[in-house]
Design a protein around this motif. Sequence first.
Motif, PDB file in Angstrom:
ATOM      1  N   LEU A 114       0.886  -1.267  -0.121  1.00 20.22           N
ATOM      2  CA  LEU A 114      -0.057  -0.104   0.129  1.00 20.22           C
ATOM      3  C   LEU A 114       0.863   1.224   0.066  1.00 20.22           C
ATOM      4  N   ASP A 115       0.589   2.247  -1.162  1.00 21.72           N
ATOM      5  CA  ASP A 115       1.398   3.405  -0.903  1.00 21.72           C
ATOM      6  C   ASP A 115       0.944   4.294   0.287  1.00 21.72           C
ATOM      7  N   THR A 116       1.871   5.205   0.423  1.00 17.73           N
ATOM      8  CA  THR A 116       1.479   5.988   1.600  1.00 17.73           C
ATOM      9  C   THR A 116       0.267   7.010   1.395  1.00 17.73           C
ATOM     10  N   ASN A 117      -0.049   7.276   0.031  1.00 14.59           N
ATOM     11  CA  ASN A 117      -1.250   7.833  -0.090  1.00 14.59           C
ATOM     12  C   ASN A 117      -2.550   7.268   0.193  1.00 14.59           C
ATOM     13  N   VAL A 118      -2.464   5.783  -0.025  1.00 14.83           N
ATOM     14  CA  VAL A 118      -3.469   5.061   0.386  1.00 14.83           C
ATOM     15  C   VAL A 118      -3.695   5.021   2.040  1.00 14.83           C
ATOM     16  N   ILE A 119      -2.612   4.955   2.599  1.00  9.91           N
ATOM     17  CA  ILE A 119      -2.523   4.859   4.102  1.00  9.91           C
ATOM     18  C   ILE A 119      -3.186   6.164   4.676  1.00  9.91           C
ATOM     19  N   VAL A 120      -2.718   7.122   4.075  1.00  7.53           N
ATOM     20  CA  VAL A 120      -3.143   8.548   4.545  1.00  7.53           C
ATOM     21  C   VAL A 120      -4.805   8.776   4.236  1.00  7.53           C
ATOM     22  N   SER A 121      -5.228   8.357   3.320  1.00  6.79           N
ATOM     23  CA  SER A 121      -6.627   8.532   2.710  1.00  6.79           C
ATOM     24  C   SER A 121      -7.266   7.663   3.715  1.00  6.79           C
ATOM     25  N   TYR A 139      -0.093  -6.833  -6.119  1.00  5.86           N
ATOM     26  CA  TYR A 139      -0.657  -5.515  -6.427  1.00  5.86           C
ATOM     27  C   TYR A 139       0.392  -4.726  -5.606  1.00  5.86           C
ATOM     28  N   LEU A 140       0.384  -3.548  -6.106  1.00  4.05           N
ATOM     29  CA  LEU A 140       0.805  -2.184  -5.589  1.00  4.05           C
ATOM     30  C   LEU A 140      -0.335  -1.130  -5.607  1.00  4.05           C
ATOM     31  N   VAL A 141      -0.824  -0.882  -4.643  1.00  5.41           N
ATOM     32  CA  VAL A 141      -2.002  -0.195  -4.439  1.00  5.41           C
ATOM     33  C   VAL A 141      -1.742   1.325  -4.275  1.00  5.41           C
ATOM     34  N   LYS A 150       5.843  -9.193 -11.948  1.00  2.75           N
ATOM     35  CA  LYS A 150       4.462  -9.693 -11.842  1.00  2.75           C
ATOM     36  C   LYS A 150       3.500  -8.951 -11.212  1.00  2.75           C
ATOM     37  N   CYS A 151       3.912  -7.762 -10.594  1.00  2.00           N
ATOM     38  CA  CYS A 151       3.077  -6.908  -9.721  1.00  2.00           C
ATOM     39  C   CYS A 151       2.331  -6.044 -10.563  1.00  2.00           C
ATOM     40  N   MET A 152       1.005  -5.818 -10.325  1.00  2.00           N
ATOM     41  CA  MET A 152       0.167  -4.852 -11.117  1.00  2.00           C
ATOM     42  C   MET A 152       0.071  -3.622 -10.297  1.00  2.00           C
ATOM     43  N   VAL A 153       0.015  -2.610 -10.963  1.00  2.00           N
ATOM     44  CA  VAL A 153      -0.311  -1.194 -10.210  1.00  2.00           C
ATOM     45  C   VAL A 153      -1.854  -0.812 -10.385  1.00  2.00           C
ATOM     46  N   ILE A 154      -2.491  -0.672  -9.218  1.00  2.00           N
ATOM     47  CA  ILE A 154      -4.074  -0.551  -9.274  1.00  2.00           C
ATOM     48  C   ILE A 154      -4.214   0.612  -8.158  1.00  2.00           C
ATOM     49  N   GLY A 155      -5.823   0.936  -7.994  1.00  2.00           N
ATOM     50  CA  GLY A 155      -5.999   1.707  -7.068  1.00  2.00           C
ATOM     51  C   GLY A 155      -6.820   0.991  -6.262  1.00  2.00           C
ATOM     52  N   ALA A 156      -7.180   1.569  -4.908  1.00  2.00           N
ATOM     53  CA  ALA A 156      -7.711   0.732  -3.784  1.00  2.00           C
ATOM     54  C   ALA A 156      -9.117   0.454  -4.279  1.00  2.00           C
ATOM     55  N   GLY A 177     -14.946   5.970   5.248  1.00  2.00           N
ATOM     56  CA  GLY A 177     -15.726   5.334   4.543  1.00  2.00           C
ATOM     57  C   GLY A 177     -15.226   5.054   3.056  1.00  2.00           C
ATOM     58  N   GLY A 178     -13.919   5.532   2.807  1.00  2.00           N
ATOM     59  CA  GLY A 178     -13.477   5.155   1.559  1.00  2.00           C
ATOM     60  C   GLY A 178     -12.912   3.891   0.984  1.00  2.00           C
ATOM     61  N   ALA A 179     -12.697   3.965  -0.221  1.00  2.00           N
ATOM     62  CA  ALA A 179     -11.964   2.643  -0.624  1.00  2.00           C
ATOM     63  C   ALA A 179     -10.727   2.178  -0.219  1.00  2.00           C
ATOM     64  N   GLU A 180      -9.982   3.291   0.182  1.00  2.00           N
ATOM     65  CA  GLU A 180      -8.486   3.164   1.024  1.00  2.00           C
ATOM     66  C   GLU A 180      -8.802   2.586   2.282  1.00  2.00           C
ATOM     67  N   ALA A 181      -9.833   3.061   3.132  1.00  2.00           N
ATOM     68  CA  ALA A 181      -9.968   2.376   4.404  1.00  2.00           C
ATOM     69  C   ALA A 181     -10.588   0.939   4.212  1.00  2.00           C
ATOM     70  N   HIS A 182     -11.270   0.783   3.082  1.00  2.00           N
ATOM     71  CA  HIS A 182     -11.801  -0.650   3.007  1.00  2.00           C
ATOM     72  C   HIS A 182     -10.452  -1.474   2.780  1.00  2.00           C
ATOM     73  N   ALA A 183      -9.690  -1.156   1.927  1.00  2.00           N
ATOM     74  CA  ALA A 183      -8.386  -1.921   1.746  1.00  2.00           C
ATOM     75  C   ALA A 183      -7.484  -1.976   3.073  1.00  2.00           C
ATOM     76  N   LEU A 184      -7.302  -1.030   3.933  1.00  2.00           N
ATOM     77  CA  LEU A 184      -6.767  -1.165   5.056  1.00  2.00           C
ATOM     78  C   LEU A 184      -7.471  -2.145   5.930  1.00  2.00           C
ATOM     79  N   ASP A 185      -8.671  -2.051   5.809  1.00  2.00           N
ATOM     80  CA  ASP A 185      -9.623  -2.838   6.677  1.00  2.00           C
ATOM     81  C   ASP A 185      -9.486  -4.543   6.255  1.00  2.00           C
ATOM     82  N   LEU A 186      -9.469  -4.617   5.000  1.00  2.00           N
ATOM     83  CA  LEU A 186      -8.944  -5.984   4.374  1.00  2.00           C
ATOM     84  C   LEU A 186      -7.882  -6.750   4.871  1.00  2.00           C
TER      85      LEU A 186
END
Length: 140
Positions: free
Chosen positions: A6-13, A105-107, A120-126, A19-28
């Motif tokens: 998880l990129d830093t911007n995902v963690i900060v978001s 994945y790199l998110v 083999k790592c795909m770069v995707i959004g949260a 309630g955002g997708a980034e928070a859901h990613a961290l919750d996962l």
Amino acid sequence: MIRAVLDTNVIVSAVLTRGGAEAHALDLAAVRKIQIYATPAILNEYEEALRRSKFRRVSPKVVDGALELIRRVAIQVNPTETLTVSTDESDNRFLECAEAADADYLVTGNRRHFPAHWKKCMVIGARELVELLIDAERGE
């Protein structure tokens, strides 16, 4: 299990917008639906970013809790190679981590700083990561 960095911007978001997708990613990651990876340098970057004065509106207790959660669930890896793929030097640390972790994945919320994939790592959004897990749960 999906292996992700998880990129830093995902963690900060995730911390700023619960309630955002980034928070859901961290919750996962917290409920072990995905496995996240980090390096000591990345963990330091997360902490430095979350403690910036511009995020002062976030309670230190919330920041401490998020950092503790990440340290508890993330597997730390130590890259053996220094990369210079991204024009943003600090983003190379995430590619190094993804390679060392053999991540799927790199998110990130800032894909323009990264190639579409690294080995083999795909770069995707949260949001894409969350949708992948929803589809997997549905058996799609």
